[in-house]
Design a protein around this motif. Sequence first.
Motif, PDB file in Angstrom:
ATOM      1  N   TRP A 232     -50.285  30.907 -52.549  1.00 43.23           N
ATOM      2  CA  TRP A 232     -50.109  32.126 -51.751  1.00 43.23           C
ATOM      3  C   TRP A 232     -49.110  33.105 -52.351  1.00 43.23           C
ATOM      4  O   TRP A 232     -48.570  33.963 -51.655  1.00 43.23           O
ATOM      5  CB  TRP A 232     -49.797  31.797 -50.291  1.00 43.23           C
ATOM      6  N   ARG A 233     -48.875  32.987 -53.660  1.00 42.03           N
ATOM      7  CA  ARG A 233     -48.188  34.038 -54.416  1.00 42.03           C
ATOM      8  C   ARG A 233     -49.267  34.857 -55.118  1.00 42.03           C
ATOM      9  O   ARG A 233     -50.043  34.315 -55.906  1.00 42.03           O
ATOM     10  CB  ARG A 233     -47.200  33.451 -55.415  1.00 42.03           C
ATOM     11  N   PRO A 244     -55.998  36.838 -64.700  1.00 41.05           N
ATOM     12  CA  PRO A 244     -54.582  37.047 -64.414  1.00 41.05           C
ATOM     13  C   PRO A 244     -53.727  37.022 -65.675  1.00 41.05           C
ATOM     14  O   PRO A 244     -53.992  36.262 -66.626  1.00 41.05           O
ATOM     15  CB  PRO A 244     -54.217  35.876 -63.490  1.00 41.05           C
ATOM     16  N   LEU A 245     -52.692  37.869 -65.678  1.00 38.79           N
ATOM     17  CA  LEU A 245     -51.707  37.918 -66.763  1.00 38.79           C
ATOM     18  C   LEU A 245     -50.351  37.550 -66.162  1.00 38.79           C
ATOM     19  O   LEU A 245     -49.532  38.425 -65.845  1.00 38.79           O
ATOM     20  CB  LEU A 245     -51.661  39.318 -67.374  1.00 38.79           C
ATOM     21  N   PRO A 246     -50.075  36.264 -65.981  1.00 43.59           N
ATOM     22  CA  PRO A 246     -48.864  35.862 -65.245  1.00 43.59           C
ATOM     23  C   PRO A 246     -47.560  36.242 -65.926  1.00 43.59           C
ATOM     24  O   PRO A 246     -46.523  36.331 -65.257  1.00 43.59           O
ATOM     25  CB  PRO A 246     -49.010  34.342 -65.131  1.00 43.59           C
ATOM     26  N   ALA A 300     -40.459  32.661 -47.197  1.00 44.50           N
ATOM     27  CA  ALA A 300     -39.792  31.517 -47.818  1.00 44.50           C
ATOM     28  C   ALA A 300     -39.245  31.874 -49.189  1.00 44.50           C
ATOM     29  O   ALA A 300     -38.122  31.477 -49.555  1.00 44.50           O
ATOM     30  CB  ALA A 300     -40.766  30.340 -47.927  1.00 44.50           C
ATOM     31  N   ASP A 301     -40.011  32.637 -49.965  1.00 46.25           N
ATOM     32  CA  ASP A 301     -39.565  33.037 -51.304  1.00 46.25           C
ATOM     33  C   ASP A 301     -38.544  34.167 -51.261  1.00 46.25           C
ATOM     34  O   ASP A 301     -37.609  34.200 -52.067  1.00 46.25           O
ATOM     35  CB  ASP A 301     -40.762  33.522 -52.140  1.00 46.25           C
ATOM     36  N   THR A 314     -38.468  40.341 -56.516  1.00 49.80           N
ATOM     37  CA  THR A 314     -39.492  39.522 -57.161  1.00 49.80           C
ATOM     38  C   THR A 314     -39.001  38.096 -57.361  1.00 49.80           C
ATOM     39  O   THR A 314     -37.787  37.832 -57.426  1.00 49.80           O
ATOM     40  CB  THR A 314     -39.891  40.094 -58.535  1.00 49.80           C
ATOM     41  N   VAL A 315     -39.970  37.190 -57.495  1.00 54.29           N
ATOM     42  CA  VAL A 315     -39.691  35.785 -57.806  1.00 54.29           C
ATOM     43  C   VAL A 315     -40.639  35.342 -58.914  1.00 54.29           C
ATOM     44  O   VAL A 315     -41.658  35.990 -59.177  1.00 54.29           O
ATOM     45  CB  VAL A 315     -39.864  34.881 -56.570  1.00 54.29           C
ATOM     46  N   ASP A 316     -40.303  34.224 -59.563  1.00 53.63           N
ATOM     47  CA  ASP A 316     -41.216  33.684 -60.562  1.00 53.63           C
ATOM     48  C   ASP A 316     -42.277  32.838 -59.865  1.00 53.63           C
ATOM     49  O   ASP A 316     -42.349  32.762 -58.632  1.00 53.63           O
ATOM     50  CB  ASP A 316     -40.462  32.925 -61.656  1.00 53.63           C
ATOM     51  N   TRP A 317     -43.098  32.144 -60.659  1.00 54.71           N
ATOM     52  CA  TRP A 317     -44.247  31.445 -60.079  1.00 54.71           C
ATOM     53  C   TRP A 317     -43.869  30.126 -59.425  1.00 54.71           C
ATOM     54  O   TRP A 317     -44.724  29.464 -58.838  1.00 54.71           O
ATOM     55  CB  TRP A 317     -45.331  31.283 -61.128  1.00 54.71           C
ATOM     56  N   SER A 318     -42.577  29.785 -59.461  1.00 54.61           N
ATOM     57  CA  SER A 318     -42.086  28.644 -58.687  1.00 54.61           C
ATOM     58  C   SER A 318     -41.331  29.107 -57.438  1.00 54.61           C
ATOM     59  O   SER A 318     -40.873  28.282 -56.649  1.00 54.61           O
ATOM     60  CB  SER A 318     -41.160  27.777 -59.555  1.00 54.61           C
TER      61      SER A 318
END
Length: 424
Positions: A232-233, A244-246, A300-301, A314-318
């Motif tokens: 859900w990110r 996607p280009l993460p 939560a993030d 912003t946050v990273d993928w974790s």
Amino acid sequence: MTSEHPTPATDVGTDLDAWRRAQLADLLHFGGASLRADGAAQWLDDAGQPDRGQPVHTWITSRMAHVYAFASLLGAPGAGELADRALHGLRAVLVDATYGGWVASRGPAARPGDVDRSEEGPVDGTKSAYAHAFVVLAAASGTIAGRDGARELLDAALAVLDERFWEPGENLHVDEWSRDWSALDEYRGVNANMHSVEALLAAHDATGDARWLDRAASIADRVIGWAATNDWRIPEHFDTSWNPLPEFNADRPRDPFKPYGSTPGHGLEWARLLLQVDVAAGTPGARTDAAVALFDRAVADGWDGEHGGGFVYTVDWSGAPVEPRRYHWVAAEAAAAADVLGRVTGEERYAELAAGWWAWIDANLVDHERGSWHHELDTANRPDGVTWVGKPDVYHAAQAVILPDLPLTGSLAASAKAAGRILG
């Protein structure tokens, strides 16, 4: 609008409804100073004065037209005239008479102290889906509000969005063209598509054409699919084939429109939009689970309760913060999403969250001395513009503070029309 700076009527802790309406009056007053005589919206500094070192932007002018259009439906004094002025700015200043569509910005064109000049000056001719989506939103809201010339503007803007940006095979919009439409950028992005959903919902309300609602729903469902497989990110950045280009813009974590990583504020914004799609489409509950999941992940993030509150950018993928500074629009979207989710689900937790966020907004974002909201705070919640210097935008805040007073529809303007003249 009034000539004097409005004073908030009450403290947020004693009467939240009155506080929010006082906030709307302040925001409308503050934003009115942005509009030049020719209708183009200038960038405002922290004191609400035009920054003539900045160009006039299509996206800001469009947002101003939209805000004053829905405010006019609510009976806000002077809002109709300001909506008309901003709509004129889109038709006469920011339109590209040579190649069609709308340029990204013009200027700075005026000499110091000469605010009425509208000569072209330097032009950013980029043709972006983001800016064009906001032209559609402005024109749709103006049409719903019955402003002169708005329907013609809407038809023209929808034609450009459809013919130049829509990819039928993907059910998404491409992002950027060159000024003469000869070169299409390889980048694809979700941000422009998110605001296209907002614009298309408003266009559906303005025209009754189901095509625009169908497109909004199809975009929303693509984004749900990507988010559901990514905890859900929402992936924001893509190549030409929509892969996607993460790691895109990993070296630009503060980019105002295309930052690296996951953007909690967009998760919150999408949560609200998904529920508005369902209301417009008559499909209650179809996207509620996805909206709840996006909201819960974003909170939560994003919410930094350990450092005085506030949402990180912003946050990273974790889920670890990348850009921990706080932008005003994220908090506004959090409160708006909580309101809509509370109404749709009936769960009390959303009202409790919103009340806490409004108190935080009042304590940290609202500029009680000069008006409007600080656009950016540092990690200690002190006003500190790095990415967002000044206060160019009342759009997110104005929508958030009035949304709880309106019935839920597909668009703010349709909701305002249904509510009637509740201001003034």
